[in-house]
Design a protein around this motif. Structure first.
Motif, PDB file in Angstrom:
ATOM      1  N   ALA A  10       0.823  -1.215   0.000  1.00 36.90           N
ATOM      2  CA  ALA A  10       0.000   0.000   0.000  1.00 36.90           C
ATOM      3  C   ALA A  10       0.856   1.263   0.000  1.00 36.90           C
ATOM      4  CB  ALA A  10      -0.932  -0.012   1.211  1.00 36.90           C
ATOM      5  N   GLU A  11       2.150   1.134  -0.163  1.00 30.38           N
ATOM      6  CA  GLU A  11       3.070   2.267  -0.036  1.00 30.38           C
ATOM      7  C   GLU A  11       2.574   3.516  -0.787  1.00 30.38           C
ATOM      8  OE1 GLU A  11       5.426   2.753   1.960  1.00 30.38           O
ATOM      9  OE2 GLU A  11       6.235   4.606   1.125  1.00 30.38           O
ATOM     10  N   GLY A  12       2.512   4.610  -0.080  1.00 29.62           N
ATOM     11  CA  GLY A  12       2.063   5.863  -0.680  1.00 29.62           C
ATOM     12  C   GLY A  12       0.552   6.011  -0.688  1.00 29.62           C
ATOM     13  N   GLY A  13      -0.147   4.908  -0.440  1.00 23.62           N
ATOM     14  CA  GLY A  13      -1.607   4.913  -0.510  1.00 23.62           C
ATOM     15  C   GLY A  13      -2.256   4.641   0.835  1.00 23.62           C
ATOM     16  N   SER A  14      -3.322   3.837   0.798  1.00 24.01           N
ATOM     17  CA  SER A  14      -4.076   3.566   2.019  1.00 24.01           C
ATOM     18  C   SER A  14      -4.216   2.067   2.222  1.00 24.01           C
ATOM     19  CB  SER A  14      -5.492   4.139   1.920  1.00 24.01           C
ATOM     20  OG  SER A  14      -5.488   5.433   1.385  1.00 24.01           O
ATOM     21  N   ILE A  15      -4.210   1.670   3.484  1.00 28.43           N
ATOM     22  CA  ILE A  15      -4.537   0.282   3.801  1.00 28.43           C
ATOM     23  C   ILE A  15      -5.832   0.297   4.584  1.00 28.43           C
ATOM     24  CG2 ILE A  15      -3.248   0.123   6.002  1.00 28.43           C
ATOM     25  CD1 ILE A  15      -2.419  -2.740   5.043  1.00 28.43           C
ATOM     26  N   PHE A  16      -6.703  -0.657   4.255  1.00 25.18           N
ATOM     27  CA  PHE A  16      -8.013  -0.726   4.901  1.00 25.18           C
ATOM     28  C   PHE A  16      -8.126  -2.073   5.605  1.00 25.18           C
ATOM     29  CE2 PHE A  16     -12.583  -2.036   4.301  1.00 25.18           C
ATOM     30  CZ  PHE A  16     -13.082  -1.258   5.330  1.00 25.18           C
ATOM     31  N   LEU A  17      -8.126  -2.034   6.915  1.00 24.67           N
ATOM     32  CA  LEU A  17      -8.188  -3.273   7.699  1.00 24.67           C
ATOM     33  C   LEU A  17      -9.623  -3.489   8.163  1.00 24.67           C
ATOM     34  CD1 LEU A  17      -4.959  -2.656   9.822  1.00 24.67           C
ATOM     35  CD2 LEU A  17      -5.195  -4.105   7.787  1.00 24.67           C
ATOM     36  N   ASP A  18     -10.298  -4.395   7.464  1.00 20.32           N
ATOM     37  CA  ASP A  18     -11.705  -4.655   7.761  1.00 20.32           C
ATOM     38  C   ASP A  18     -11.788  -5.660   8.908  1.00 20.32           C
ATOM     39  OD1 ASP A  18     -14.385  -4.466   7.510  1.00 20.32           O
ATOM     40  OD2 ASP A  18     -14.504  -5.305   5.496  1.00 20.32           O
ATOM     41  N   GLU A  19     -12.884  -5.645   9.625  1.00 18.07           N
ATOM     42  CA  GLU A  19     -13.103  -6.557  10.769  1.00 18.07           C
ATOM     43  C   GLU A  19     -11.949  -6.440  11.755  1.00 18.07           C
ATOM     44  OE1 GLU A  19     -15.881  -8.090  10.095  1.00 18.07           O
ATOM     45  OE2 GLU A  19     -15.944  -8.559   7.959  1.00 18.07           O
TER      46      GLU A  19
END
Ligand SMILES: Nc1ncnc2c1ncn2[C@@H]1O[C@H](COP(=O)(O)OP(=O)(O)OP(=O)(O)O)[C@@H](O)[C@H]1O
Ligand SMILES: [Mg+2]
Length: 319
Positions: free
Chosen positions: A100-109
């Motif tokens: 996800a470098e430079g972007g976003s990480i979305f950790l669901d649950e």
């Protein structure tokens, strides 16, 4: 400010306008966002919209459900590993944070991440660097973190299942996605959106339901929220008014109960349990979160039971 048109987020009810306002407020900032809301209400849709409106939009959006990763693999999945870090690690693999470098990480649950892993995740968020499994070297990361859950986080903290310091790290800004039953005005626009989406996908067109049907849809409680409505629209496209039967079916389930209980006299507890799980799953459009909630089970226990009884619908485990 334009709150009508936010990428992929349909709905102009007062609750949705407020939600879109919050999305545009947080998009430009860097701090973590915790997205709360019932299953199927659109938490991932919100996370993607935040990413799309942020200066990071050209970089990747990497989404992952924490529930889908077995406890033993969560660290290597998120942080990656070096060749030889463990028996099957033939070559280096980059983890999701680095992807996800430079972007976003979305950790669901996020409520489902194992307690044993929470401290390590906290450290990564604080120090903004990851260490691949089997490596002594830390890699700096520039990633915006978003997390989502439909679990009662305060309760998890009170029960000692979730670290308070990690929660505080994640919920700098909290966004709650309202359940569909609290924004029935959005239903016609959502139905129209899903008809167009699936008509394009399957190459068939379908008329909008008439006013009387839309009123019925608005009156329905949609325990599986927007996902359940979308499933309904898919059925509507292929079946037309017959699709409405699914709404009636919930009611009629209780009429079948006499038959069911007679059959139960000749069944084992396991068989009965399996049957109940199948019935409730069917009744909530195969939505496992809603099913678990209705049966008073943790989602994980529902998954375990489904696996044990060979009920299809559990994602195969990786690794
Ligand atoms: N406001 C919306 N506009 C358009 N589509 C939506 C909206 N909300 C949800 N959807 C659609 O409904 C489905 C479920 O949404 P999403 O996956 O974001 O829900 P969720 O809250 O993350 O669910 P879960 O708790 O099960 O992870 C998706 O197909 C998504 O595209
Ligand atoms: Mg989700």
């Amino acid at each position: 400010m334009v709150t009508d048109a936010i990428h992929g987020v349909i709905g102009n009810s007062p609750r949705m306008r407020e939600l879109k306002h919050q999305i545009s407020q947080v998009a430009g900032a860097e701090f973590p966002v915790l997205i709360l809301g019932e299953s199927g209400s659109g938490k991932e849709v919100v996370a993607r919209a935040i990413h799309q409106l942020s200066p990071r939009k050209q970089a990747p959006f990497v989404g992952q459900s924490c529930l889908a990763i077995p406890e033993t693999l969560i660290e290597s999945e998120l942080f990656g590993f070096e060749a030889g870090a463990f028996t099957d690690a033939r070559e280096r693999r980059i983890g999701l944070f680095e992807q996800a470098e430079g972007g976003s990480i979305f950790l669901d649950e996020i409520g489902d991440i194992p307690l044993s892993f929470q401290k390590r995740l906290l450290r990564v968020l604080q120090e903004r660097e990851v260490r691949r499994l089997g490596s002594t070297e830390a890699v700096a990361i520039n990633v915006r973190v978003m997390a989502a859950t439909n679990a009662p986080m305060e309760q998890l903290v009170a029960d000692g299942r979730f670290r308070l310091d990690l929660l505080h790290r994640l919920n700098t800004f909290e966004i709650t996605v309202p359940p569909l039953r609290q924004r029935q005005e959005d239903i016609p626009a959502l139905v129209e959106h899903f008809i167009a989406k699936h008509a394009a996908r399957y190459g068939i067109s379908s008329p909008m339901p008439g006013t009387a049907i839309l009123e019925r849809l608005k009156a329905f409680s949609w325990p599986g929220n927007v996902r359940e409505l979308e499933n309904f629209v898919v059925r509507w496209i292929s079946l037309g008014e017959e699709a409405l039967e699914i709404l009636d079916k919930r009611v009629s389930l209780s009429f079948e109960s006499q038959d069911i209980s007679r059959r139960w006299l000749s069944m084992t507890m396991d068989e009965i349990e399996a049957e109940v799980i199948k019935l409730v799953l069917a009744d909530c459009g195969n939505n496992k979160s809603v099913c678990a909630k209705r049966l008073g089970l943790a989602r994980k226990s529902l998954y375990n039971k489904m696996e044990r009884y060979g009920i299809p619908g559990v994602e195969p485990r990786k690794g």
